[in-house]
Motif scaffolding. Sequence first.
Motif, mmCIF file in Angstrom:
data_model
loop_
_atom_site.group_PDB
_atom_site.id
_atom_site.type_symbol
_atom_site.label_atom_id
_atom_site.label_comp_id
_atom_site.label_asym_id
_atom_site.label_seq_id
_atom_site.Cartn_x
_atom_site.Cartn_y
_atom_site.Cartn_z
ATOM 1 N N UNK A 1 3.302 -8.083 4.634
ATOM 2 C CA UNK A 1 3.502 -9.449 4.153
ATOM 3 C C UNK A 1 3.870 -10.341 5.331
ATOM 4 N N UNK A 2 2.890 -10.603 6.215
ATOM 5 C CA UNK A 2 3.210 -11.357 7.451
ATOM 6 C C UNK A 2 3.650 -12.795 7.170
ATOM 7 N N UNK A 3 3.199 -13.360 6.086
ATOM 8 C CA UNK A 3 3.574 -14.747 5.756
ATOM 9 C C UNK A 3 4.872 -14.820 4.967
ATOM 10 N N UNK A 4 5.444 -13.676 4.664
ATOM 11 C CA UNK A 4 6.706 -13.575 3.906
ATOM 12 C C UNK A 4 6.622 -14.326 2.575
ATOM 13 N N UNK A 5 5.499 -14.148 1.924
ATOM 14 C CA UNK A 5 5.337 -14.758 0.610
ATOM 15 C C UNK A 5 6.206 -14.020 -0.417
ATOM 16 N N UNK A 6 6.801 -14.770 -1.301
ATOM 17 C CA UNK A 6 7.621 -14.180 -2.351
ATOM 18 C C UNK A 6 8.954 -13.635 -1.880
ATOM 19 N N UNK A 7 9.337 -13.928 -0.628
ATOM 20 C CA UNK A 7 10.596 -13.394 -0.099
ATOM 21 C C UNK A 7 11.795 -13.965 -0.857
ATOM 22 N N UNK A 8 11.760 -15.247 -1.128
ATOM 23 C CA UNK A 8 12.880 -15.866 -1.856
ATOM 24 C C UNK A 8 12.999 -15.301 -3.271
ATOM 25 N N UNK A 9 11.866 -15.108 -3.927
ATOM 26 C CA UNK A 9 11.895 -14.551 -5.279
ATOM 27 C C UNK A 9 12.419 -13.120 -5.258
ATOM 28 N N UNK B 1 -6.636 -7.589 -3.459
ATOM 29 C CA UNK B 1 -5.723 -6.966 -4.411
ATOM 30 C C UNK B 1 -4.280 -7.291 -4.021
ATOM 31 N N UNK B 2 -3.483 -7.663 -5.003
ATOM 32 C CA UNK B 2 -2.076 -7.978 -4.755
ATOM 33 C C UNK B 2 -1.202 -6.750 -5.031
ATOM 34 N N UNK B 3 -0.179 -6.609 -4.212
ATOM 35 C CA UNK B 3 0.750 -5.482 -4.334
ATOM 36 C C UNK B 3 2.172 -6.013 -4.525
ATOM 37 N N UNK B 4 3.040 -5.117 -4.970
ATOM 38 C CA UNK B 4 4.431 -5.502 -5.186
ATOM 39 C C UNK B 4 5.089 -5.873 -3.867
ATOM 40 N N UNK B 5 5.881 -6.926 -3.894
ATOM 41 C CA UNK B 5 6.528 -7.404 -2.682
ATOM 42 C C UNK B 5 7.561 -6.408 -2.159
ATOM 43 N N UNK B 6 8.021 -5.512 -3.016
ATOM 44 C CA UNK B 6 9.003 -4.503 -2.609
ATOM 45 C C UNK B 6 8.296 -3.270 -2.044
ATOM 46 N N UNK B 7 7.913 -3.368 -0.777
ATOM 47 C CA UNK B 7 7.319 -2.228 -0.062
ATOM 48 C C UNK B 7 6.051 -1.731 -0.762
ATOM 49 N N UNK B 8 5.365 -2.622 -1.440
ATOM 50 C CA UNK B 8 4.133 -2.281 -2.157
ATOM 51 C C UNK B 8 4.347 -1.160 -3.194
ATOM 52 N N UNK C 1 6.242 -11.974 -7.454
ATOM 53 C CA UNK C 1 6.551 -10.631 -6.975
ATOM 54 C C UNK C 1 5.369 -9.833 -6.471
ATOM 55 N N UNK C 2 4.164 -10.396 -6.514
ATOM 56 C CA UNK C 2 2.968 -9.670 -6.078
ATOM 57 C C UNK C 2 2.266 -10.489 -4.991
ATOM 58 N N UNK C 3 2.076 -9.878 -3.834
ATOM 59 C CA UNK C 3 1.485 -10.552 -2.673
ATOM 60 C C UNK C 3 0.423 -9.649 -2.057
ATOM 61 N N UNK C 4 -0.333 -10.222 -1.139
ATOM 62 C CA UNK C 4 -1.342 -9.451 -0.409
ATOM 63 C C UNK C 4 -1.476 -9.970 1.011
ATOM 64 N N UNK C 5 -2.170 -9.215 1.834
ATOM 65 C CA UNK C 5 -2.453 -9.646 3.205
ATOM 66 C C UNK C 5 -3.579 -10.690 3.195
ATOM 67 N N UNK C 6 -3.671 -11.436 4.291
ATOM 68 C CA UNK C 6 -4.737 -12.456 4.330
ATOM 69 C C UNK C 6 -6.136 -11.865 4.176
ATOM 70 N N UNK C 7 -6.329 -10.621 4.577
ATOM 71 C CA UNK C 7 -7.657 -10.011 4.510
ATOM 72 C C UNK C 7 -7.840 -9.148 3.259
#
Length: 235
Positions: free
Chosen positions: A138-146, A56-63, A47-53
């Motif tokens: 989240x350009x790579x759409x990481x954690x989208x399925x979760x 820090x990881x943020x919540x997948x739900x609109x940060x 549930x926590x993702x970040x941009x490639x650059x």
Amino acid sequence: MEGMAYGAGKAGGAFDPITFFQQPHTVLRMVSWLFSLVIFGCIANEGYVNRPDEVVEYCVYNRNQNACNYAVGMGTLAFLSCMAFLALDVYFPQISSVKDRKKAVLADVGVSVFWSFVWFVGFCFLANQWQVAKLEDNPLKEGADAARAAITFAFFSIFTWAGQAFLAFQRYKLGADSALFSQDYTDPSQDAAAAPYSAFTSGDDLESPGGTGSYQQASGDGVFDGSAGYQRQEY
């Protein structure tokens, strides 16, 4: 249902695991337990993702950290709640007091309604934050399925908990069978030592017709006198 009190038989019976796991409210409770575990696992692991650059990881739900915290926190508490009520379901047939059974069933109704409302709010919250999430975050759409899985199982949890509330209310309506239960019923094995046998007293239990408590010999002509010998009856 004869011999039943709030959905269970008289206290003291043997535990039957097959019958226990076939009960509708037990099945729904285990399904709710599984759903809460899935929601917690999905957000805690992916549930926590970040941009490639970014580091820090943020919540997948609109940060929105509150969205992930809500899903993880409610998933954990719902998991523990299911475990507690499953333990209560195992112990419930051993409760001898009808008043205590009534309290347990009413608690089941209240808690189930509460969790159904909690997951309704959670579903709306998570779905809204997922809908407004920005693609550039989240350009790579990481954690989208979760994220979608957590939303889906939050939606299903609304109905599993509502079903538990309905079944608990049905058990409450069944009430108690007055032929086998009383409001102050206690287990005889627990009450045996509290009622010793009373000592036998002849003065209280055996009384003469006169009520004096001792035997009195009848007087008058009704007593046979053998000293006079045989007497001929005159006709």
